[in-house]
Enzyme design. Sequence first.
Site, short mmCIF file in Angstrom:
data_model
loop_
_atom_site.label_atom_id
_atom_site.label_comp_id
_atom_site.label_asym_id
_atom_site.label_seq_id
_atom_site.Cartn_x
_atom_site.Cartn_y
_atom_site.Cartn_z
N HIS A 160 0.80 -1.23 0.00
CA HIS A 160 0.00 0.00 0.00
C HIS A 160 0.83 1.27 0.00
O HIS A 160 0.37 2.30 -0.48
CB HIS A 160 -1.00 -0.03 1.14
CG HIS A 160 -2.15 -0.91 0.80
ND1 HIS A 160 -2.18 -2.22 1.17
CD2 HIS A 160 -3.24 -0.69 0.05
CE1 HIS A 160 -3.27 -2.77 0.69
NE2 HIS A 160 -3.93 -1.87 0.00
N ARG A 198 -10.36 4.36 -1.00
CA ARG A 198 -9.88 3.52 0.10
C ARG A 198 -10.19 4.26 1.40
O ARG A 198 -9.37 5.06 1.87
CB ARG A 198 -8.38 3.25 -0.03
CG ARG A 198 -8.02 2.32 -1.19
CD ARG A 198 -6.54 1.98 -1.17
NE ARG A 198 -6.23 0.83 -2.00
CZ ARG A 198 -5.78 0.90 -3.26
NH1 ARG A 198 -5.57 2.05 -3.82
NH2 ARG A 198 -5.53 -0.21 -3.93
N ARG A 233 -15.44 2.27 -0.94
CA ARG A 233 -15.22 0.92 -0.41
C ARG A 233 -15.20 1.00 1.11
O ARG A 233 -14.54 1.86 1.69
CB ARG A 233 -13.88 0.36 -0.89
CG ARG A 233 -13.60 -1.01 -0.29
CD ARG A 233 -12.33 -1.60 -0.81
NE ARG A 233 -11.15 -0.94 -0.26
CZ ARG A 233 -9.92 -1.30 -0.58
NH1 ARG A 233 -9.70 -2.27 -1.43
NH2 ARG A 233 -8.89 -0.68 -0.04
N GLU A 272 -11.58 -10.32 -4.84
CA GLU A 272 -10.14 -10.32 -4.57
C GLU A 272 -9.69 -11.57 -3.83
O GLU A 272 -8.56 -11.65 -3.35
CB GLU A 272 -9.71 -9.03 -3.84
CG GLU A 272 -10.52 -8.67 -2.63
CD GLU A 272 -10.11 -7.33 -2.01
OE1 GLU A 272 -9.07 -6.79 -2.37
OE2 GLU A 272 -10.87 -6.85 -1.15
N ASN A 300 -4.78 -7.03 -6.93
CA ASN A 300 -3.61 -7.02 -6.02
C ASN A 300 -3.73 -8.17 -5.03
O ASN A 300 -2.80 -8.94 -4.82
CB ASN A 300 -3.54 -5.71 -5.23
CG ASN A 300 -3.53 -4.50 -6.12
OD1 ASN A 300 -3.18 -4.61 -7.29
ND2 ASN A 300 -3.93 -3.36 -5.60
N ASP A 301 -4.89 -8.26 -4.41
CA ASP A 301 -5.08 -9.36 -3.45
C ASP A 301 -5.38 -10.67 -4.16
O ASP A 301 -4.93 -11.73 -3.72
CB ASP A 301 -6.22 -9.02 -2.48
CG ASP A 301 -5.71 -8.16 -1.33
OD1 ASP A 301 -4.64 -8.48 -0.80
OD2 ASP A 301 -6.36 -7.16 -0.99
N ARG A 305 2.06 -10.07 -1.04
CA ARG A 305 2.29 -8.98 -1.98
C ARG A 305 3.35 -7.99 -1.53
O ARG A 305 3.81 -7.17 -2.31
CB ARG A 305 0.97 -8.26 -2.29
CG ARG A 305 0.35 -7.55 -1.12
CD ARG A 305 -1.11 -7.22 -1.40
NE ARG A 305 -1.33 -5.81 -1.69
CZ ARG A 305 -2.52 -5.25 -1.81
NH1 ARG A 305 -3.62 -5.99 -1.69
NH2 ARG A 305 -2.65 -3.98 -2.07
N CYS A 339 -10.04 -2.77 -10.17
CA CYS A 339 -9.41 -1.66 -9.45
C CYS A 339 -8.06 -2.05 -8.88
O CYS A 339 -7.47 -1.30 -8.13
CB CYS A 339 -10.33 -1.09 -8.37
SG CYS A 339 -10.77 -2.29 -7.11
C1 PEP Z 1 -6.83 -5.07 -4.60
O1 PEP Z 1 -6.63 -5.92 -3.73
O2 PEP Z 1 -6.62 -5.26 -5.82
C2 PEP Z 1 -7.32 -3.72 -4.22
C3 PEP Z 1 -7.61 -2.82 -5.12
O3 PEP Z 1 -7.44 -3.46 -2.89
P1 PEP Z 1 -6.19 -3.03 -1.97
O4 PEP Z 1 -5.01 -2.83 -2.88
O5 PEP Z 1 -6.59 -1.80 -1.24
O6 PEP Z 1 -6.02 -4.23 -1.08
MG MG Z 2 -7.42 -5.62 -1.76
#
Ligand code: PEP
Ligand code: MG
Length: 564
Positions: free
Chosen positions: A192, A294, A328, A426, A449-450, A460, A497
């Site tokens: 993040h 976020r 979110r 995710e 991402n997740d 990650r 996203c």
């Molecule tokens: C994701 O997991 O792709 C996402 C957009 O949420 P975050 O990166 O805030 O976990």
């Molecule tokens: Mg996520």
Amino acid sequence: MRFEGTGASPGTALGRAVVFVHRLSGAGAPENPAGVFLGAEEELARFRGAVKTVHALLLDLAKEGEKKFGADKAGIFEGYAEILTDGEIEESARAFIAGGLSAAGAGQKIMEDLAGEWENMEGPYMAQRASDLRDLGRKLSLAASGGQAPELPVLSEPSILVADELSPFETAALDHRLLKALALDSGGSTGHAAILARSLGIPCAVGLGGASSLVKSGEFCALDGDKGFFILNPGQDEIEIFSSGEEGRAVFTPLPETVRTRDGVSISVCANIGSAGEAALAKERGADGVGLLRTEFLYMNSLPGEDEQYAAYARILEILDGKPLTIRTMDIGGDKEFPALALAREENPFLGYRAIRIGLKERGVFKTQLRAVLRASALGKTELMFPMIISPGELKEAKALFEECRKELDQEGLAQGRPPVGIMIETPAAALMAGELAAEADFFSLGTNDLTQYTLAVDRGNPQVASLYDPLNPAVLRLMAVSADAAAKAGIPAGICGELAGDEAALPLLLGLGLVKLSLSGPKIPLIKETIQKLDTDSCRALARKALSRASAGEVRALLQRFP
Ligand code: PEP
Ligand code: MG
């Protein structure tokens, strides 16, 4: 001296370093190691001192909290302060110290034991509070070992921040106007801190190894956020190369509103943001709206009340001036710590108490947010999105709470809108249950991402396994495809996203999967909009079919390179 890492946010920077290292200020600081036994008398004195420090801290929190979220909630800190001064605590400390534990160790052990007792009590309330006790234990231990919570440096001039690691909250709390670049020893490009840096257009390199232990504040350095390296004391040649490049934040030219592919399919290109400041930037960059707010950054220092949240969402809607906003719900946990809830430290935070799981347990906190979203949605186009869903049951439970809030607001006569309710896909579980979830959701947004870390079992933020982390791995793509197909079948829109949305090479593949909304870090928006206009969806679909039959991320990448 050159440090190689991974580029996490594009752009280059030259400037003076400000070094921020957690381990020097945390428990176990070299001058006072937590585990070394200094003799019973000394340890007991340290334990008493720690109790005094933490007690004062709790009373301060209670006082502050009363102003922020009312006396009833703030009272919990006073409750904990009382526990600390209970005679039994000192007795236990005396016994543990006599048995050879340091003051720091005793503090942690006492609270751990108490937490265990609370966990075994009837009802979820006490079990929930057990994590608070563990946090108290950590605070005691830190105070007893002479450590202090690390303090973020205050930037007084434009600087390159060199840190061992940076939590998302720390990243958010820095003065971005004076932050030329971020150089981090650890972390991955989808952690993040990196996401925030990209969103703010601040060059960032991660996984730089020991940079923070070798650099001193004030030293001159250079960072390349594209190639992912950092140089301490760059030579004249290097300075010239850096100076001739485009130093600093990525430049952008705003592009027209919603763009279409060559065959006329309209694709919405939105921004991922964490604050009103970023909303303004996103708008300047030509975003069609915000596809991911976020909200957890609102919870950085304390629990925000309903009015405070409402005001924050209203402000963003005002900036967006008619463009849509997807809010979110709080995605706390994982790599986003949350001091206000004093969550217990977990062995596997990404697999633990996180996001919707917290929302469904801490119902009061969650409903405060849902009410604020409902009220804000009366002011402009708003969508609500739940993170980390793994089952239709969770979604139904969250929606039931949402319904409860709707009724409450009705009864109270407060204005509210009717925002569509969607979910992040995710987790592999959500992708595999996408059909059932699509029956309950108004839209999907793929959180790659997740989804990547959970599908490939790759943390990650861990540089050691960063080479395995690849959203283009066909295993991830197949889960994205089943989700997009389920959405299409149910007639709901699917978007993305995750950071993959900002990868222009992957764009034809994303459109080929049928995604109609892309939400990404601001600086890439103009480029992605420009690229969309050159594509046509038929060939994108053919490309996606081929990609899904490939055996590795490398093969997929090769396919993308040859496209069209
Ligand atoms: C994701 O997991 O792709 C996402 C957009 O949420 P975050 O990166 O805030 O976990
Ligand atoms: Mg996520």
